[in-house]
Design an enzyme around this catalytic site. Structure first.
Site, PDB file in Angstrom:
ATOM      1  N   VAL A 298      -3.085  31.606  -8.692  1.00  0.00           N
ATOM      2  CA  VAL A 298      -1.865  32.390  -8.538  1.00  0.00           C
ATOM      3  C   VAL A 298      -0.650  31.476  -8.580  1.00  0.00           C
ATOM      4  O   VAL A 298       0.291  31.690  -9.353  1.00  0.00           O
ATOM      5  CB  VAL A 298      -1.910  33.220  -7.233  1.00  0.00           C
ATOM      6  CG1 VAL A 298      -0.561  33.848  -6.935  1.00  0.00           C
ATOM      7  CG2 VAL A 298      -2.974  34.308  -7.347  1.00  0.00           C
TER       8      VAL A 298
ATOM      9  N   LYS B 151      -4.661  16.530  -8.652  1.00  0.00           N
ATOM     10  CA  LYS B 151      -4.225  17.743  -9.340  1.00  0.00           C
ATOM     11  C   LYS B 151      -2.764  17.618  -9.793  1.00  0.00           C
ATOM     12  O   LYS B 151      -2.417  17.964 -10.924  1.00  0.00           O
ATOM     13  CB  LYS B 151      -4.358  18.906  -8.350  1.00  0.00           C
ATOM     14  CG  LYS B 151      -4.597  20.235  -8.972  1.00  0.00           C
ATOM     15  CD  LYS B 151      -4.879  21.189  -7.827  1.00  0.00           C
ATOM     16  CE  LYS B 151      -5.044  22.580  -8.278  1.00  0.00           C
ATOM     17  NZ  LYS B 151      -5.110  23.500  -7.136  1.00  0.00           N
TER      18      LYS B 151
ATOM     19  N   GLU C  35      -7.917  36.549 -13.095  1.00  0.00           N
ATOM     20  CA  GLU C  35      -8.351  35.328 -13.769  1.00  0.00           C
ATOM     21  C   GLU C  35      -8.836  35.714 -15.165  1.00  0.00           C
ATOM     22  O   GLU C  35      -9.384  36.797 -15.365  1.00  0.00           O
ATOM     23  CB  GLU C  35      -9.497  34.670 -12.988  1.00  0.00           C
ATOM     24  CG  GLU C  35      -9.033  34.134 -11.656  1.00  0.00           C
ATOM     25  CD  GLU C  35     -10.128  33.419 -10.889  1.00  0.00           C
ATOM     26  OE1 GLU C  35     -11.137  33.020 -11.488  1.00  0.00           O
ATOM     27  OE2 GLU C  35      -9.965  33.253  -9.672  1.00  0.00           O
TER      28      GLU C  35
ATOM     29  N   PHE D  81     -12.268  49.542 -15.086  1.00  0.00           N
ATOM     30  CA  PHE D  81     -13.121  49.142 -13.957  1.00  0.00           C
ATOM     31  C   PHE D  81     -14.270  50.110 -13.719  1.00  0.00           C
ATOM     32  O   PHE D  81     -14.632  50.426 -12.595  1.00  0.00           O
ATOM     33  CB  PHE D  81     -12.282  48.902 -12.690  1.00  0.00           C
ATOM     34  CG  PHE D  81     -11.698  47.513 -12.687  1.00  0.00           C
ATOM     35  CD1 PHE D  81     -10.822  47.126 -13.683  1.00  0.00           C
ATOM     36  CD2 PHE D  81     -12.056  46.581 -11.728  1.00  0.00           C
ATOM     37  CE1 PHE D  81     -10.313  45.835 -13.739  1.00  0.00           C
ATOM     38  CE2 PHE D  81     -11.557  45.282 -11.771  1.00  0.00           C
ATOM     39  CZ  PHE D  81     -10.673  44.912 -12.775  1.00  0.00           C
ATOM     40  N   LEU D  82     -14.833  50.592 -14.829  1.00  0.00           N
ATOM     41  CA  LEU D  82     -16.023  51.436 -14.744  1.00  0.00           C
ATOM     42  C   LEU D  82     -17.167  50.813 -15.551  1.00  0.00           C
ATOM     43  O   LEU D  82     -17.967  51.518 -16.139  1.00  0.00           O
ATOM     44  CB  LEU D  82     -15.708  52.846 -15.270  1.00  0.00           C
ATOM     45  CG  LEU D  82     -14.874  53.743 -14.345  1.00  0.00           C
ATOM     46  CD1 LEU D  82     -14.570  55.083 -15.018  1.00  0.00           C
ATOM     47  CD2 LEU D  82     -15.592  53.991 -13.010  1.00  0.00           C
ATOM     48  N   HIS D  83     -17.205  49.469 -15.581  1.00  0.00           N
ATOM     49  CA  HIS D  83     -18.308  48.798 -16.281  1.00  0.00           C
ATOM     50  C   HIS D  83     -19.329  48.334 -15.259  1.00  0.00           C
ATOM     51  O   HIS D  83     -19.013  47.500 -14.402  1.00  0.00           O
ATOM     52  CB  HIS D  83     -17.797  47.588 -17.058  1.00  0.00           C
ATOM     53  CG  HIS D  83     -16.749  47.940 -18.054  1.00  0.00           C
ATOM     54  ND1 HIS D  83     -17.035  48.622 -19.213  1.00  0.00           N
ATOM     55  CD2 HIS D  83     -15.417  47.745 -18.055  1.00  0.00           C
ATOM     56  CE1 HIS D  83     -15.921  48.827 -19.884  1.00  0.00           C
ATOM     57  NE2 HIS D  83     -14.918  48.311 -19.201  1.00  0.00           N
TER      58      HIS D  83
ATOM     59  N   CYS E  97     -11.531  37.005  -4.853  1.00  0.00           N
ATOM     60  CA  CYS E  97     -10.659  38.029  -4.249  1.00  0.00           C
ATOM     61  C   CYS E  97     -11.403  39.233  -3.682  1.00  0.00           C
ATOM     62  O   CYS E  97     -11.339  39.490  -2.479  1.00  0.00           O
ATOM     63  CB  CYS E  97      -9.640  38.491  -5.275  1.00  0.00           C
ATOM     64  SG  CYS E  97      -8.697  37.118  -5.937  1.00  0.00           S
TER      65      CYS E  97
ATOM     66  N   LYS F  22     -13.805  38.680  -0.624  1.00  0.00           N
ATOM     67  CA  LYS F  22     -13.033  38.205   0.539  1.00  0.00           C
ATOM     68  C   LYS F  22     -12.109  39.309   1.060  1.00  0.00           C
ATOM     69  O   LYS F  22     -11.992  39.524   2.263  1.00  0.00           O
ATOM     70  CB  LYS F  22     -12.229  36.983   0.099  1.00  0.00           C
ATOM     71  CG  LYS F  22     -11.050  36.613   0.965  1.00  0.00           C
ATOM     72  CD  LYS F  22     -10.327  35.389   0.434  1.00  0.00           C
ATOM     73  CE  LYS F  22      -9.327  35.679  -0.662  1.00  0.00           C
ATOM     74  NZ  LYS F  22      -8.017  36.138  -0.298  1.00  0.00           N
TER      75      LYS F  22
ATOM     76  N   ARG G 287     -16.847  31.110  -7.934  1.00  0.00           N
ATOM     77  CA  ARG G 287     -16.766  31.555  -6.538  1.00  0.00           C
ATOM     78  C   ARG G 287     -17.322  32.972  -6.377  1.00  0.00           C
ATOM     79  O   ARG G 287     -16.926  33.881  -7.095  1.00  0.00           O
ATOM     80  CB  ARG G 287     -15.316  31.490  -6.040  1.00  0.00           C
ATOM     81  CG  ARG G 287     -14.871  30.066  -5.751  1.00  0.00           C
ATOM     82  CD  ARG G 287     -13.428  29.998  -5.356  1.00  0.00           C
ATOM     83  NE  ARG G 287     -12.543  30.263  -6.469  1.00  0.00           N
ATOM     84  CZ  ARG G 287     -11.212  30.329  -6.375  1.00  0.00           C
ATOM     85  NH1 ARG G 287     -10.638  30.164  -5.202  1.00  0.00           N
ATOM     86  NH2 ARG G 287     -10.469  30.568  -7.431  1.00  0.00           N
TER      87      ARG G 287
END
Ligand code: UGA
Length: 438
Positions: A12, A36, A155, A252-254, A263, A266, A331
């Site tokens: 982010v 970094k 991401e 978001f229906l897969h 995210c 958590k 993650r």
């Protein structure tokens, strides 16, 4: 042109720093990680994100973007400080706020004139007000105001999501803060992105409500897919038709092996924990968390049935280790749980992922990593697809049959054509598009 500091250069923070510099602001990215910072100043990315490198290089070159470890020099020269540090889960699921607290302590210590603190990190309701109190308690020399501006970028699609968001949500309490943010985001205002102004607590909850709802939507379609498998229905058509209903929406229906990432898992745990602390029933998100673990566990249970319960000593090619495509992030990836379960069964794993193998190796150094999907399939008794990388959509079935020892193909992302796979002699299973008994 505004002088802005962005604290935290994770997904982010880095995208926000690059994006705000691209809008014409002068931005300093701050992080405690020396290595970094050195990399970023050379225009090198610390993670894989399509398109980000070009923006990073161009904005460093323009002189508007730089990175430092030195928070004490970045704060006094910035009138706006974005907070994008991590809020990792504690053992009980609640969010650990220590990085945010140390950031606001530094702001209170080093700010020399009015400073607007903009929280991008996902924080439990009440956090921003508590941070404001903490700043005041430290007797800051300058006036410091805090607003909540949750981020919704994904991401793998971060650039597209940052420059073309569905909306900008800002929880702010003063006209001054509002004017500053309108100025910072004027490029988005001009392209008619909707701005939603609200109270701080509302903005904080919008972020959790959105992520928890999306996680619930995925879990719902996963369970429908499991049912479709048993009754011979087709989840692709069910999802398509549900999506045609404007009240539901097609995204978001897969179905898949369970959601992962830094995210959703958590945030649903943190939301459940917030509910508990206020004595409010958040049982739905608790069930979503448990059902998602079940969905991951189901992968190995299905493989067992397909391989006649004899897993010990078999070799399985696992395609995809990242929690989703276009990222090297592992993650909370379903692959972590699935591979741990397979290893317990005595399976030999041959894994491939186009980007995430280095990150996975840190956690699982002892499995075999292969340069390509087909390399991983050599001598394998089964192939297991866990991530929806495009390159796995066009696997060469004939070649696969030649190099594999067995013929089981479990496609948890529904990437392949079931009919063609079966014509090539595979025992093919997916998530809800073809009847099976497992
Ligand atoms: C998610 C949200 O989508 C972002 O809006 C939010 O900003 C971000 O969390 C965050 O809070 O920082 P992200 O974790 O990057 O973004 O990834 P998603 O694309 O949302 O995918 C999450 C998981 O759900 C992945 O494991 C993915 O494979 C899975 N998924 C997603 C499905 O299984 N099915 C779907 O239909 C969609």
């Amino acid at each position: 042109m505004k002088n802005i500091a962005v604290i935290g250069t994770g997904y982010v923070g880095l995208v926000v720093a690059v994006g705000l510099a691209d809008f014409g602001n002068r931005v300093t990215g701050v992080d405690i990680d020396d290595v970094k910072i050195a990399k970023l100043n050379e225009g090198k990315l610390p993670f894989h994100e399509p398109g980000l490198k070009d923006y990073l290089e161009a904005n460093i070159e323009s002189g508007r973007l730089s990175f430092t470890r030195d928070i004490s020099s970045a704060i006094p020269k910035s009138s706006v400080v974005f907070l994008a540090v991590g809020t990792p889960p504690r053992r009980d699921g609640s969010a650990n706020l220590e990085y945010l607290e140390s950031s606001v302590d530094a702001i209170a210590e080093h700010a020399r004139s009015y400073t607007l603190v903009v929280t991008k990190s996902t924080v439990p309701v009440g956090t921003n007000r508590a941070l404001g109190k903490r700043i005041r308690a430290r007797g800051a020399a300058a006036e410091i105001e805090i607003v909540s501006n949750p981020e919704f970028l994904r991401e793998g699609r971060a650039i597209q999501d940052f420059f073309h968001p569905d909306r900008i949500v800002i929880g702010a309490e003063s006209e001054r803060a509002r004017e500053i943010l309108v100025d910072i985001y004027r490029a988005l205002k001009l392209s008619e992105v909707p701005f939603l102004w609200c109270g701080i607590e509302t903005a904080e909850l919008i972020k959790y409500a959105t992520n928890a709802f999306l996680a619930t939507k995925i879990t719902f379609i996963n369970q429908m897919a499991n049912l479709a498998d048993k009754v011979g229905a087709d989840i692709a058509l069910i999802a398509k038709s549900m999506g045609m209903d404007g009240r539901i929406g097609e995204k978001f229906l897969h179905p898949g092996p369970g959601f992962g990432g830094s995210c959703f898992p958590k945030d649903i745990r943190a939301l459940a924990s917030t509910g508990d602390s206020f004595g409010v029933d958040m049982s739905l998100v608790k069930i979503v968390a448990a059902a998602n673990e079940e969905q991951k566990a189901r992968v190995v249970a299905r493989l067992k049935v397909l391989l006649d319960a004899r897993l010990n000593g078999l070799s399985i090619a696992v395609l995809g280790l990242a929690f989703k495509s276009n990222t090297d992030d592992v993650r909370e990836s379903p692959a972590l749980r699935v591979i741990a379960d397979l290893l317990k069964e005595g399976i030999l794993i041959r894994a491939h992922d186009p980007q995430a193998m280095d990150n996975f190796k840190i956690l699982f150094p002892d499995i075999s990593y292969c340069d390509s999907g087909i390399e991983a399939m050599k001598g394998a008794d089964a192939v297991l697809i866990l991530t929806e990388w495009n390159e796995y959509r066009s696997l060469d079935f004939s070649l696969m049959r030649k190099v594999m020892r067995g013929k089981v193909l479990l496609d948890t992302r529904n990437l392949l054509d079931p009919k063609r796979a079966r014509e090539h002699g595979f025992i093919y299973r997916d998530n809800g598009r073809s009847t099976d008994s497992v």
